[in-house]
Design an enzyme around this catalytic site. Structure first.
Site, PDB file in Angstrom:
ATOM      1  N   GLU A   1       2.101 -24.423  40.310  1.00 35.84           N
ATOM      2  CA  GLU A   1       3.087 -23.479  40.825  1.00 35.84           C
ATOM      3  C   GLU A   1       2.709 -22.061  40.407  1.00 35.84           C
ATOM      4  O   GLU A   1       3.478 -21.120  40.578  1.00 35.84           O
ATOM      5  CB  GLU A   1       4.502 -23.821  40.355  1.00 35.84           C
ATOM      6  CG  GLU A   1       4.677 -23.850  38.854  1.00 35.84           C
ATOM      7  CD  GLU A   1       6.108 -24.129  38.448  1.00 35.84           C
ATOM      8  OE1 GLU A   1       6.990 -23.351  38.838  1.00 35.84           O
ATOM      9  OE2 GLU A   1       6.347 -25.131  37.758  1.00 35.84           O
TER      10      GLU A   1
ATOM     11  N   CYS B   1       7.336 -27.886  39.025  1.00 34.43           N
ATOM     12  CA  CYS B   1       6.611 -28.719  38.040  1.00 34.43           C
ATOM     13  C   CYS B   1       6.311 -30.133  38.529  1.00 34.43           C
ATOM     14  O   CYS B   1       5.688 -30.909  37.798  1.00 34.43           O
ATOM     15  CB  CYS B   1       7.405 -28.792  36.741  1.00 34.43           C
ATOM     16  SG  CYS B   1       7.715 -27.182  36.027  1.00 34.43           S
TER      17      CYS B   1
ATOM     18  N   HIS C   1       9.197 -35.151  32.171  1.00 36.22           N
ATOM     19  CA  HIS C   1       8.747 -33.763  32.282  1.00 36.22           C
ATOM     20  C   HIS C   1       9.313 -33.007  31.079  1.00 36.22           C
ATOM     21  O   HIS C   1      10.501 -33.110  30.771  1.00 36.22           O
ATOM     22  CB  HIS C   1       9.254 -33.162  33.596  1.00 36.22           C
ATOM     23  CG  HIS C   1       9.129 -31.676  33.650  1.00 36.22           C
ATOM     24  ND1 HIS C   1       7.954 -31.025  33.368  1.00 36.22           N
ATOM     25  CD2 HIS C   1      10.027 -30.694  33.933  1.00 36.22           C
ATOM     26  CE1 HIS C   1       8.137 -29.722  33.482  1.00 36.22           C
ATOM     27  NE2 HIS C   1       9.386 -29.495  33.820  1.00 36.22           N
TER      28      HIS C   1
HETATM   29  C1  LIG Z   1      15.919 -23.838  28.100  1.00 36.66           C
HETATM   30  C2  LIG Z   1      16.732 -22.598  27.888  1.00 36.66           C
HETATM   31  C3  LIG Z   1      17.859 -22.570  28.905  1.00 36.66           C
HETATM   32  C4  LIG Z   1      17.300 -22.574  26.475  1.00 36.66           C
HETATM   33  O1  LIG Z   1      18.019 -21.393  26.332  1.00 36.66           O
HETATM   34  P1  LIG Z   1      18.709 -21.020  24.955  1.00 36.66           P
HETATM   35  O2  LIG Z   1      19.511 -19.811  25.146  1.00 36.66           O
HETATM   36  O3  LIG Z   1      17.666 -20.989  23.899  1.00 36.66           O
HETATM   37  O4  LIG Z   1      19.629 -22.312  24.781  1.00 36.66           O
HETATM   38  P2  LIG Z   1      20.787 -22.690  23.798  1.00 36.66           P
HETATM   39  O5  LIG Z   1      21.495 -21.477  23.292  1.00 36.66           O
HETATM   40  O6  LIG Z   1      21.555 -23.694  24.543  1.00 36.66           O
HETATM   41  O7  LIG Z   1      20.073 -23.363  22.575  1.00 36.66           O
HETATM   42  C5  LIG Z   1      19.260 -24.487  22.730  1.00 36.66           C
HETATM   43  C6  LIG Z   1      19.588 -25.482  21.623  1.00 36.66           C
HETATM   44  O8  LIG Z   1      19.337 -24.863  20.358  1.00 36.66           O
HETATM   45  C7  LIG Z   1      20.414 -25.127  19.476  1.00 36.66           C
HETATM   46  N1  LIG Z   1      20.411 -24.048  18.488  1.00 36.66           N
HETATM   47  C8  LIG Z   1      20.838 -22.789  18.613  1.00 36.66           C
HETATM   48  N2  LIG Z   1      20.623 -22.102  17.468  1.00 36.66           N
HETATM   49  C9  LIG Z   1      20.062 -22.957  16.596  1.00 36.66           C
HETATM   50  C10 LIG Z   1      19.581 -22.854  15.243  1.00 36.66           C
HETATM   51  N3  LIG Z   1      19.635 -21.707  14.588  1.00 36.66           N
HETATM   52  N4  LIG Z   1      19.043 -23.947  14.664  1.00 36.66           N
HETATM   53  C11 LIG Z   1      18.962 -25.129  15.318  1.00 36.66           C
HETATM   54  N5  LIG Z   1      19.412 -25.277  16.603  1.00 36.66           N
HETATM   55  C12 LIG Z   1      19.937 -24.215  17.229  1.00 36.66           C
HETATM   56  C13 LIG Z   1      21.607 -25.149  20.407  1.00 36.66           C
HETATM   57  O9  LIG Z   1      22.716 -25.777  19.808  1.00 36.66           O
HETATM   58  C14 LIG Z   1      21.030 -25.929  21.580  1.00 36.66           C
HETATM   59  O10 LIG Z   1      20.989 -27.301  21.259  1.00 36.66           O
HETATM   60  P3  LIG Z   1      21.994 -28.374  21.947  1.00 36.66           P
HETATM   61  O11 LIG Z   1      21.667 -28.397  23.397  1.00 36.66           O
HETATM   62  O12 LIG Z   1      21.722 -29.636  21.259  1.00 36.66           O
HETATM   63  O13 LIG Z   1      23.372 -27.827  21.698  1.00 36.66           O
HETATM   64  C15 LIG Z   1      15.822 -21.347  28.072  1.00 36.66           C
HETATM   65  O14 LIG Z   1      14.786 -21.387  27.140  1.00 36.66           O
HETATM   66  C16 LIG Z   1      15.232 -21.220  29.450  1.00 36.66           C
HETATM   67  O15 LIG Z   1      15.850 -20.657  30.346  1.00 36.66           O
HETATM   68  N6  LIG Z   1      13.978 -21.724  29.656  1.00 36.66           N
HETATM   69  C17 LIG Z   1      13.302 -21.681  30.942  1.00 36.66           C
HETATM   70  C18 LIG Z   1      13.845 -22.681  31.945  1.00 36.66           C
HETATM   71  C19 LIG Z   1      13.657 -24.121  31.558  1.00 36.66           C
HETATM   72  O16 LIG Z   1      12.786 -24.465  30.785  1.00 36.66           O
HETATM   73  N7  LIG Z   1      14.489 -25.004  32.161  1.00 36.66           N
HETATM   74  C20 LIG Z   1      14.416 -26.429  31.861  1.00 36.66           C
HETATM   75  C21 LIG Z   1      14.648 -27.294  33.059  1.00 36.66           C
HETATM   76  S1  LIG Z   1      13.297 -27.235  34.160  1.00 36.66           S
END
Ligand SMILES: CC(C)(COP(=O)(O)OP(=O)(O)OC[C@H]1O[C@@H](n2cnc3c(N)ncnc32)[C@H](O)[C@@H]1OP(=O)(O)O)[C@@H](O)C(=O)NCCC(=O)NCCS
Length: 464
Positions: free
Chosen positions: A93, A130, A263
């Site tokens: 992609e 993906c 994935h």
């Molecule tokens: C994946 C994505 C949405 C995560 O975003 P984010 O803002 O980091 O997400 P969250 O705030 O929900 O945190 C992720 C996890 O970390 C945990 N977390 C937050 N702070 C933490 C800390 N200090 N220590 C440990 N864990 C922590 C949260 O509780 C969450 O876990 P949970 O789902 O078990 O509750 C982001 O990285 C993204 O947009 N990525 C690109 C798109 C992608 O990969 N999509 C996936 C589907 S294809």
């Protein structure tokens, strides 16, 4: 009788440069991503998301060079003659051209490198976020099953460089790498089960990259929901097929699948996917229900998110996850998201992590997902002589930094940001001079009546 067709061997290539997400990167990003709290950001990235390092492509590398490297690795390791391949399909992609199939560039690199001519090789590119490489694998396997191949091997390559804007939640889920799968009859590694591949597709806006943009537009949290819903639907369709074909359902189906590879845009995603799939299987199994009830997991009435959250804390889940999923996630933790290759890196991770155990005859499930959105679930049986196809695979060893006996080199924040700013058409000087690898040597600049090649990509093998 069904002919066994599937994956004979795997080649993996990960660029040597990487960013350590627990170092200066975290210090620099804490203000934007965690209110200035560096420890909190490191905890979120390493525990909450599950990554520690992300691979970064150098200036001479792109999705085509990564693909060619992975292809060379699988060809060399298998000892096959490249002239025995008649189909080379690349799933990506993050292609480098809006028209030309990236597979044709890869084919050219291989022809020049091996000094062979491969004029009758089909070389399509498959694009669907993906999941593109899984569609490519399905096509390669199907044409072999139909008897349309003229040579014994096909090559399916997943290659991507994932990129999100700096200082966003996507940034720490970037990565780069390629996985090449050698497809054959009587495969040593994984014979894909005929008639057991399910597919679902929905027109979704969770993640896309409009023409002209170098970074994806992503609705991160929504993309997780769409992934889970599609995976659930694809798994349900797979389960129906298994029931009809093999008579296995419910607890028997769970027992019949020894390993689940999903994935992996980031390792925690595989945990969410496991909770969705295991949860659905266990809700239909009286014994599992009793165990979960004893652990106070709410089996009915609770919102699904609460059920899945409680489920992931249960002993039943933790043990199942550790045994059937976790071995597939260790490479992703060190590499990050390689989009179309993530599922196949998970397979490589599983095979390396279980080295020393006998997986022959075991069933591995592959759960593929691509935003936009589509999911496929398929499975395969590990071959009796699969260890011979694994001897060359040393991804974990290679992923150690140079100072620890591996091949990786850490990037400073400024070099990483410089590489991040490069576009496909403005590459600049490499940080690590290429050696023993395919490289983008130059972009065409001629525009005359005799020759036009503006923007054409010239690749070569750099020895050393
Ligand atoms: C994946 C994505 C949405 C995560 O975003 P984010 O803002 O980091 O997400 P969250 O705030 O929900 O945190 C992720 C996890 O970390 C945990 N977390 C937050 N702070 C933490 C800390 N200090 N220590 C440990 N864990 C922590 C949260 O509780 C969450 O876990 P949970 O789902 O078990 O509750 C982001 O990285 C993204 O947009 N990525 C690109 C798109 C992608 O990969 N999509 C996936 C589907 S294809």
């Amino acid at each position: 009788m069904d002919r066994a067709i599937g994956i004979d061997s795997i080649g993996v290539y990960v660029p040597r440069l990487y960013v350590d997400l627990t170092g200066p990167w975290a210090t620099a990003r804490a203000a934007a991503l965690s209110g200035g709290d560096v420890e909190k950001l490191v905890g979120k990235v390493t525990d909450g998301v599950g990554v520690r390092r992300m691979a970064v492509a150098d200036a001479h590398q792109d999705c085509a060079t990564l693909a060619a490297m992975a292809a060379k690795r699988v060809i060399d390791a298998s000892g096959i003659d490249p002239r025995d391949i008649d189909y080379l399909a690349v799933g990506t992609e993050t292609t480098v051209d809006q028209s030309k199939s990236i597979a044709a560039y890869v084919l050219g690199m291989l022809e020049r490198h091996y000094g062979v001519s491969l004029p009758e090789v089909g070389a399509p590119q498959f694009q669907f976020a993906c999941i593109g490489a899984t569609y490519a694998l399905e096509a390669a396997v199907s044409r072999m099953r139909a008897g349309d191949n003229t040579k014994p091997y096909s090559l399916v390559i997943a290659s991507d460089i994932s990129k999100y804007p700096l200082a966003t939640a996507g940034e720490y889920t970037q990565g780069a790498g390629a996985v090449a799968l050698l497809v054959s009859e009587r495969p040593r590694l994984l014979a894909l089960e005929r008639g057991l591949c399910s597919t679902v597709t929905r027109d979704e806006r969770d993640f896309f990259r409009p023409n002209g943009q170098t970074s994806a537009v992503v609705d991160g949290k929504y993309s997780i929901d769409v992934y889970l819903d599609c995976m659930e639907a694809a798994f349900a369709a797979y389960a129906k097929r298994v029931e009809a074909k093999l008579g296995l359902g419910g607890a028997d189906l769970y027992d019949a699948i020894d390993y689940f590879c999903f994935h992996v845009p980031f390792p925690r995603m595989a945990e969410y996917a496991s909770a969705r799939v295991f949860g659905q299987l266990w809700l239909g199994d009286p014994q599992a229900r009793a165990r979960l009830a004893a652990e106070e997991v709410p089996l009915s009435g609770a919102p699904r998110k609460d059920f899945e959250r409680a489920l992931t804390r249960s002993r039943l889940f933790r043990e199942a996850f550790a045994a059937k999923v976790a071995p597939s996630l260790t490479i992703a933790r060190e590499v990050g998201n390689v989009y179309s290759g993530s599922l196949y890196l998970a397979l490589a991770s599983l095979l390396e992590e279980t080295r020393g155990q006998s997986l022959a005859g075991r069933r591995i499930l592959l759960g593929s997902y691509g935003s936009g959105a589509s999911a496929k679930v398929l499975s395969g049986i590990v071959g009796e002589k699969y260890t011979a196809a694994l001897e060359h695979l040393r991804v974990h060893d290679e992923l150690r930094p140079e100072a620890e006996g591996g091949v990786r080199v850490p990037l400073s924040l400024s070099d990483y940001e410089r590489l991040h700013a490069l576009s496909d058409r403005e590459r600049g000087a490499p940080l690590l001079p290429p050696r023993g690898e395919f490289a983008l040597e130059r972009l065409g600049t001629s525009s005359s009546a005799e020759r036009t090649d503006v923007g054409y990509r010239y690749y070569g093998w750099i020895g050393g």
